[in-house]
Design a protein around this motif. Structure first.
Motif, PDB file in Angstrom:
ATOM      1  N   GLY A 147       0.810  -1.223   0.000  1.00  0.00           N
ATOM      2  CA  GLY A 147       0.000   0.000   0.000  1.00  0.00           C
ATOM      3  C   GLY A 147       0.832   1.257   0.000  1.00  0.00           C
ATOM      4  N   ARG A 230      -5.824   6.286  -1.292  1.00  0.00           N
ATOM      5  CA  ARG A 230      -6.007   4.824  -1.272  1.00  0.00           C
ATOM      6  C   ARG A 230      -4.641   4.156  -1.244  1.00  0.00           C
TER       7      ARG A 230
ATOM      8  N   SER B  33      -2.359   8.154  -6.280  1.00  0.00           N
ATOM      9  CA  SER B  33      -3.669   7.786  -5.712  1.00  0.00           C
ATOM     10  C   SER B  33      -4.673   7.541  -6.838  1.00  0.00           C
ATOM     11  N   ALA B  36      -3.871   4.152  -7.963  1.00  0.00           N
ATOM     12  CA  ALA B  36      -4.423   3.225  -6.957  1.00  0.00           C
ATOM     13  C   ALA B  36      -5.933   3.091  -7.135  1.00  0.00           C
ATOM     14  N   ALA B  37      -6.605   4.228  -7.388  1.00  0.00           N
ATOM     15  CA  ALA B  37      -8.058   4.198  -7.565  1.00  0.00           C
ATOM     16  C   ALA B  37      -8.417   3.393  -8.805  1.00  0.00           C
ATOM     17  N   SER B  40      -7.859  -0.238  -7.999  1.00  0.00           N
ATOM     18  CA  SER B  40      -8.863  -0.834  -7.102  1.00  0.00           C
ATOM     19  C   SER B  40     -10.216  -0.947  -7.812  1.00  0.00           C
TER      20      SER B  40
END
Lengths: 466, 66
Positions: A147, A230, B33, B36-37, B40
């Motif tokens: 992460g 995220r 991010s 990442a979005a 996901s």
């Protein structure tokens, strides 16, 4: 060893990292590891990552060190071999910055397999040793947790990607810009140069233009509209690194105008017999001196550097102001796996000591001191081309190495005649006897060899005193 | 929401900040991010997409048999 060498000295560039400081002592570099960085360093060694990287020749060797010098407190001390040459990214030709960028990405991709990442992406953490890039900062490694974001991404772009893009996409050589912007070239500068074509490139968008836009937007909004972050999946991290790797490995410098000296090797004004005499002089000199590091000032495409290496020099650092010639030297080094480091140098304006306290990045004179020097067909470029007094040029050259070969080219030679063709001859002191007098004032002249009918002469000197 | 609280949440959501001695830059983090979005969303949609794909494949097989 001089008295100064025996003193332990903190490396002036190591103040930024709270994880540890770096000191130089004789042939060693000593590094403190602070408590905060100890676990990460232990994991680097115990996970086998350090060994894997060192086996590939990517990471500097390090051993534990018992402090007997009374250094400041630290959780642990390490020692590394002291590299004879430290060069900076603004001295690297395009291909070397590209190699360094790829090494950084390869180190990261390998480290991720051992649950480690790099906390920064400084180009100054890469040195060229015996012609190959080497990662030298063992305290940049941090435990990676699923992460985690790539925190060095922006720094990587500024210090590697953007300078390469300047040259590859805009035909602008990056060295002077980089030298004036030690922390790298900003994304906003690249955006300012971009045309509509670049806005259609997915890679330009993803790695340069969108981050610049987001940064600007965030600065405008401040903290009033925070975005939830995220976790970045490991595969996302790897995709980012791999995509940059693919992009960078395919970049090529764009030359809008072919440079002056790149055709020198083909069109030089020598007769082949004269080249043979010159080569023999280099072979004799190098095989007698056996230098660990030889400096080839005005190396062009590295012809004579290669001869010096074949004759017994362990490593050659070549300098030239011509980017095309440097590209040729880099290609030669790659094809023949030579321990040759071709660097960009405008000898009339060498790298200064600069950065914080004007000592963070040391100047040319502090870093480039070799065991031997070649300055062939060089001095007339400074004296006739740049109006620098002959005595100062000779002084500057013999400060670089205690022994060397310097070629003197008289005014009657076609090369100098060509330089004087469109300008007034304001160089009454440029003649061989004056050159010899300046050389003799600080050195012992070992031999003098006439190598051409036009009067080109190679002087071999040995420095007397300091 | 209280502005300070929102700022605090923003800071907590940035991973590994404790180790960062350099400024990672908002643009680079926000771009990551977005990646990442995207990833996901792909992972989130992958399961239903696989189910639909399997159903379509079995329907095609059934039609093929007939």
């Amino acid at each position: 060893m001089t008295k100064e060498d025996s003193i332990i000295k903190r490396i002036s560039a190591s103040f930024r990292d709270p994880a540890g400081q770096v000191y130089a002592k004789d042939s060693r570099i000593i590094r403190s590891v602070q408590t905060s960085a100890l676990d990460d360093y232990r994991w680097l060694v115990e996970s086998g990552c350090a060994h894997a990287l060192q086996e590939r020749g990517w990471l500097i060797e390090s051993l534990p060190f018992e402090d007997t010098y009374g250094l400041p407190n630290a959780a642990m001390w390490l020692q590394h071999p002291r590299l004879p040459i430290i060069s900076y990214p603004y001295e690297w030709p395009f291909a070397l910055l590209q190699e360094a960028a790829l090494l950084h990405l390869d180190v990261q991709l390998t480290a991720l397999n051992y649950d480690l990442s790099l906390c920064d992406a400084s180009a100054y953490n890469i040195a060229f040793h015996r012609g190959r890039p080497l990662f030298i900062d063992v305290l940049s490694f941090r435990r990676y947790r699923d992460g985690d974001y790539w925190l060095g991404n922006k720094q990587f772009c500024e210090q590697f990607l953007h300078p390469l893009l300047l040259s590859a996409y805009f035909g602008v050589d990056f060295q002077a810009w980089y030298r004036g912007a030690l922390e790298g070239i900003s994304g906003a500068d690249i955006e300012a140069l971009s045309s509509w074509r670049h806005w259609l490139s997915p890679r330009m968008l993803a790695h340069v233009l969108i981050p610049v836009h987001l940064h600007r937007r965030q600065s405008r909004l401040g903290m009033s509209q925070p975005k939830p972050m995220r976790p970045l999946p490991r595969s996302g991290y790897q995709t980012l690194l791999n995509d940059l790797r693919n992009w960078i490995s395919g970049l090529k410098p764009q030359r809008i105008i072919s440079s002056t000296w790149s055709d020198y090797a083909i069109n030089n004004t020598y007769m082949s017999a004269e080249v043979t005499i010159k080569k023999d002089a280099i072979c004799r000199f190098v095989s007698q001196v056996r230098p660990a590091v030889l400096m080839d000032i005005g190396c062009n495409s590295g012809d004579y550097s290669a001869i010096a290496l074949a004759a017994g020099a362990s490593e050659v650092v070549g300098f030239d102001a011509d980017r095309d010639a440097l590209d040729l030297a880099v290609a030669r080094r790659r094809e023949q796996s030579l321990p040759l480091l071709p660097l960009y140098l405008d000898a009339a304006n060498p790298s200064p000591s600069q950065g914080w306290a004007e000592s963070e990045r040391e100047g040319f004179g502090h870093r480039f001191n070799g065991d031997a020097l070649l300055a062939l067909a060089f001095i007339h470029h400074l004296v006739i081309g740049r109006n620098i007094p002959l005595s100062e040029v000779v002084d500057w050259l013999i400060n670089i190495a205690p022994a060397g070969l310097i070629e003197f080219i008289p005014k009657s030679d076609p090369t100098v005649q060509k330089m004087l063709q469109f300008r007034q001859d304001i160089f009454p002191d440029y003649f061989e006897a004056a050159f010899r007098k300046f050389l003799e004032s600080r050195t012992r002249i070992v031999s003098v060899e006439r190598i051409s009918e036009s009067g080109r002469t190679v002087y071999r000197y040995e420095r007397v005193g300091k | 929401m209280n502005r300070k609280l929102r700022a605090l949440i923003f800071l907590c959501l940035i991973p590994s900040q404790a180790h960062a001695y350099l400024d990672p830059g908002a643009g680079s983090l926000l771009m990551q991010s977005l990646i990442a979005a995207g990833m996901s969303a792909f992972l989130f949609l992958r399961k239903p997409l696989t189910i639909i794909k399997n159903i379509l494949q079995s329907v095609r097989r059934l039609i093929g048999k007939k």
